[in-house]
Design an enzyme around this catalytic site. Structure first.
Site, PDB file in Angstrom:
ATOM      1  N   ASP A  85     236.776 -43.828 -41.298  1.00  0.00           N
ATOM      2  CA  ASP A  85     236.378 -44.889 -41.571  1.00  0.00           C
ATOM      3  C   ASP A  85     237.471 -45.869 -41.655  1.00  0.00           C
ATOM      4  O   ASP A  85     237.054 -47.645 -41.713  1.00  0.00           O
ATOM      5  CB  ASP A  85     236.655 -44.814 -43.739  1.00  0.00           C
TER       6      ASP A  85
ATOM      7  N   ASP B  23     227.565 -36.577 -46.305  1.00  0.00           N
ATOM      8  CA  ASP B  23     228.627 -36.813 -46.164  1.00  0.00           C
ATOM      9  C   ASP B  23     229.435 -36.704 -47.949  1.00  0.00           C
ATOM     10  O   ASP B  23     228.590 -35.750 -48.786  1.00  0.00           O
ATOM     11  CB  ASP B  23     228.703 -38.533 -47.136  1.00  0.00           C
TER      12      ASP B  23
ATOM     13  N   ASP C 285     225.224 -45.607 -47.634  1.00  0.00           N
ATOM     14  CA  ASP C 285     225.217 -45.136 -49.330  1.00  0.00           C
ATOM     15  C   ASP C 285     224.741 -47.052 -50.117  1.00  0.00           C
ATOM     16  O   ASP C 285     224.330 -47.531 -49.935  1.00  0.00           O
ATOM     17  CB  ASP C 285     226.783 -45.374 -49.857  1.00  0.00           C
TER      18      ASP C 285
HETATM   19  C1  DGJ Z   1     232.741 -42.685 -46.404  1.00  0.00           C
HETATM   20  C2  DGJ Z   1     232.013 -42.999 -45.549  1.00  0.00           C
HETATM   21  O1  DGJ Z   1     233.263 -42.387 -44.404  1.00  0.00           O
HETATM   22  C3  DGJ Z   1     231.472 -43.865 -45.475  1.00  0.00           C
HETATM   23  O2  DGJ Z   1     230.950 -44.106 -43.981  1.00  0.00           O
HETATM   24  C4  DGJ Z   1     230.802 -44.084 -46.206  1.00  0.00           C
HETATM   25  O3  DGJ Z   1     229.909 -43.803 -45.860  1.00  0.00           O
HETATM   26  C5  DGJ Z   1     231.265 -44.449 -47.204  1.00  0.00           C
HETATM   27  N1  DGJ Z   1     231.529 -43.059 -48.046  1.00  0.00           N
HETATM   28  C6  DGJ Z   1     229.880 -44.260 -48.548  1.00  0.00           C
HETATM   29  O4  DGJ Z   1     229.889 -44.701 -49.968  1.00  0.00           O
END
Ligand code: DGJ
Length: 726
Positions: A547, A477, A366
């Site tokens: 995450d 995503d 991102d």
């Molecule tokens: C959520 C994802 O799980 C992360 O790895 C990352 O790509 C963020 N979004 C970026 O906004």
């Protein structure tokens, strides 16, 4: 593998070397479930429990005395005629009365496994899978239902779905159309499923099934962080290696329901499918509605066999063929190193170090299209910010490629923010309910994927970036649940279709893009694992689990997902310590060992690593490359250990020459016994050499005595053992 019909075509017996599935047509009308489980040589049809006399049961005028629909195991249960358990299908015909009486019409063996129009499904050729189609109909409602049973030759797996046809001349409304219903005999069952939240996905829960309905579901528009579209019913003492398991998994990325009802007599009805709470579908005259595919998975040897069945099915009969045997590139993802603050200089620094460390692929996450440093800056226009990255994405791709690395890029194609140009031009392209204030999630709204113009826009965006071959990998995503779920284009009577139409729209986009750019490796992601489901896996080569990259938490998260998904499909990254999500410190070695049986990646600022750490990363990647074949094709096992303080995984080479074991000691405690860890599946007659200790063990010793590990005075300590046939 065979499908045979007996007793004047009244009984069908599907079987392979592992399972039998048997059904009977009662009185030429009702499709009765007789048996699903371990293979039977022959079915002698010696009576069912619908012979029991029960007081006050409704009478369905069947030829068998006392028989009542409320007490029979049914394959296609509907409401209205005395079966009061959960229905698999509910329809409001043209007369407005929610009522159906579906009678058996015919069964056919199909020469090929049918494809599901516009939806992902498992595949296999004629030698791999055989399909039975059963047609039932209600001649008054003018509804025909087609049930599909595709039995895979090699494993205890049956893929199920149904099609509903309106062969009348009026519109009917489908209120509920799940993908399968399975009635199981009265005995004790445990339920397991995987629940979670952001940064703590896929936790196992287990409880004893009780009378009434037990269910999990999603109403968030995606399969969700909160529950996997999966559950299993187990015989009560089942563990990883023993016991009978009936697993249910839905190949779908939207709202689902997974439920089991224990009825008054202790029999159990299990169902999985689209969540009827947020669904209705107008079926016009002559139209057909197809449900998503659900997987029925039977194991007689505990949870590992169920998991390995799923792993095999998804790796070889669901994921895109080009990824089936592809060793995945070890990637470095920019997110935890840069967040939204990306720049060419940073990319250069990271890729210089990445190349030295042996990384194969750099992923720009991102931030590259945002004019600010938070999620408040616009999303949806997909124009690279030149002030961050002069020369745009082409120039970044060149920089990365010149370095000898592959290049990956992050997108969140379904999202749009109010401050984007796209929104100014097309305010009607988003999901919203007129007159109400819209609900924001991460400063975003969602595009209405049921619209053709929106789908074309997203496909066009990808064409722009992918057509010149600059991009080798895409991270797809999706970071918010669906709210304000309304399309401006759908007629009043069709408003209940939007959740499903969103998912169908997503699948169409993914189909168009991933089937065009087959050289690009796609990774699914949704705030971590919110859409880690078999529907998405049909289009991508891997999925981001969570995450939460903390080594300690990752053991539970990856164990959870390993119930269903092959190790190669599970993105597992080594990040920095202390960990950004939990603040916990774990050693670099520990973080690597948690990730190395899966799809390894790195997600940290390499500039923060000293020379010693960079060398260690280099060694880790070289080590990983030596065992990548094992990760790709090995059998993954979770082991029941003697104490809750320990957890153990292993990967067993299909040629049976090698076995890699990880044992996790969660906390140091003087109360711990000296550990003895058994490896039950090894060959008793073979000797194994353990590489780090240089000891030789008999396979029978490892099976029966086990291997011991010392009590180390350290929290979260990992023991790695690597056995090779001697
Ligand atoms: C959520 C994802 O799980 C992360 O790895 C990352 O790509 C963020 N979004 C970026 O906004």
């Amino acid at each position: 593998m065979s499908i045979t019909f007996h007793k004047n075509n009244r009984i069908v017996h599907m079987k392979n070397e592992t399972i039998s599935y048997i059904m009977e047509v009662l009185d030429g009308k009702y499709l009765v479930h007789c048996y699903f489980g371990k293979t039977l040589r022959k079915y002698h049809d010696n009576g069912q429990d619908y012979f029991f006399k029960r007081a006050y049961n409704t009478n369905n005028h069947l030829s068998i005395e006392h028989a009542s629909l409320d007490d029979i195991q049914l394959e296609l249960p509907v409401r209205g005629r005395g079966d009061f358990r959960i229905p698999v299908l509910s329809i409001i015909p043209e007369n407005g009365i929610e009522y159906l009486d579906l009678h058996f019409k015919e069964w056919n063996i199909l020469s090929e496994k049918p494809k599901l129009p516009g939806m992902p499904s498992t595949f296999g050729n004629q030698t791999e899978v055989e399909t039975l189609e059963i047609i039932c109909e209600d001649k008054i409602a003018k509804v025909r239902v087609y049930l599909y049973y595709s039995m895979f030759h090699e494993k205890g797996i049956i893929a199920r779905h149904q099609r509903i046809e309106n062969y009348g001349d009026q519109i009917i409304v489908i209120r509920n159309a799940k993908s399968l219903s399975l009635d199981l005999p009265s005995q004790n069952y445990d339920w397991i499923s995987l629940y979670g939240t952001h940064a703590k996905e896929a936790n196992l829960q287990r409880f004893t099934l009780h009378h009434g309905i037990q269910k999990i579901e999603s109403v968030r528009g995606s399969s969700s962080l909160q529950h996997q579209p999966f559950f299993a019913l187990l015989s009560p003492k089942t563990d990883e290696f023993h016991g009978e398991v009936y697993g249910f998994h839905l190949i779908y990325s939207g709202n689902f329901i997974a439920e089991a009802e224990m009825d008054q007599f202790g029999k159990v009805r299990a169902q999985i499918g689209i969540n009827p709470d947020t669904f209705s579908w107008q079926l016009k005259a002559g139209d057909v509605f197809t449900t998503p595919e659900a997987i029925l998975n039977y194991s007689q040897h505990g949870l590992n066999e169920m998991s390995q069945n799923f792993h095999w099915l998804y790796q070889y009969h669901l994921m895109p063929k080009q990824f089936e045997n592809m060793k995945r590139p070890v990637l470095l993802n920019s997110w935890e190193a840069m967040y939204y603050d990306v720049s060419r200089d940073k990319i250069k620094e990271q890729t210089d170090l990445a190349k030295e460390a042996g990384i194969d692929l750099f992923v720009l996450d991102d931030g590259w299209f945002r004019d600010g440093l938070t999620s408040e800056s616009p999303i949806g226009d997909w124009k690279c910010m030149e002030f961050k990255l002069p020369g745009g994405i082409k120039s970044v791709a060149k920089l990365v490629h010149d370095k000898g690395l592959k290049f990956g890029l992050w997108f969140e194609p379904e999202a749009i923010s109010q401050n984007s140009q796209l929104y100014q031009q097309h305010p009607d392209w988003i999901l919203y309910v007129p007159s109400y204030a819209m609900v924001e999630g991460r400063h975003e709204y969602l595009l209405d994927l049921s619209r053709t113009d929106v789908r074309d826009y997203i496909v066009h965006t990808f064409d722009t970036y992918l057509k010149d071959g600059d991009i080798d990998y895409v991270k797809w995503d999706m970071n918010r649940p669906l709210t304000d779920v309304n399309s401006q284009l759908l007629e009043k009577g069709q408003k209940g279709e939007i959740y499903h139409r969103y998912v169908l729209g997503l699948y169409e986009i993914l189909e168009r893009i991933t089937k065009t750019y087959t050289n690009v490796l796609f990774e699914g992601c949704s705030s971590g694992g919110a859409r880690f489901d078999p529907g998405i896996l049909y289009y991508v080569g891997q999925n981001w689990c969570s995450d939460n990259t903390d080594g300690f938490d990752r053991v539970a998260i990856q164990s959870g997902f390993s119930m269903l998904y092959p190790p190669i499909s599970m993105g597992s990254h080594v990040s920095i310590a202390p960990n950004h999500q939990t603040g916990r410190y774990t050693s670099l070695d520990t973080r690597y060992k948690v990730a190395k049986l899966f799809n390894l990646g790195y997600e940290l600022d390499l500039k923060l690593c000293d020379k010693h750490e960079l060398d260690a990363i280099h060694l880790q990647i070289s080590n990983y490359k030596t065992m990548q074949e094992l990760v790709l094709n090995g059998r993954f096992y979770r082991h029941d250990t003697f104490s809750e303080n320990y957890q153990m995984w292993s990967l067993y080479d299909p040629k049976k020459e090698e076995c890699m074991v990880m044992i996790f000691q969660k906390f140091y405690t003087p109360l711990s016994a000296r550990g003895l860890f058994k490896i039950p599946y090894l060959d008793s007659d073979v000797n194994y050499y353990e590489i780090s200790s240089q000891k030789i063990y008999g396979g029978d010793e490892l099976k029966n005595i086990g291997v011991s590990i010392p009590l180390v005075q350290e929290d979260f300590h990992i023991f790695e053992l690597h056995f090779k046939m001697n």
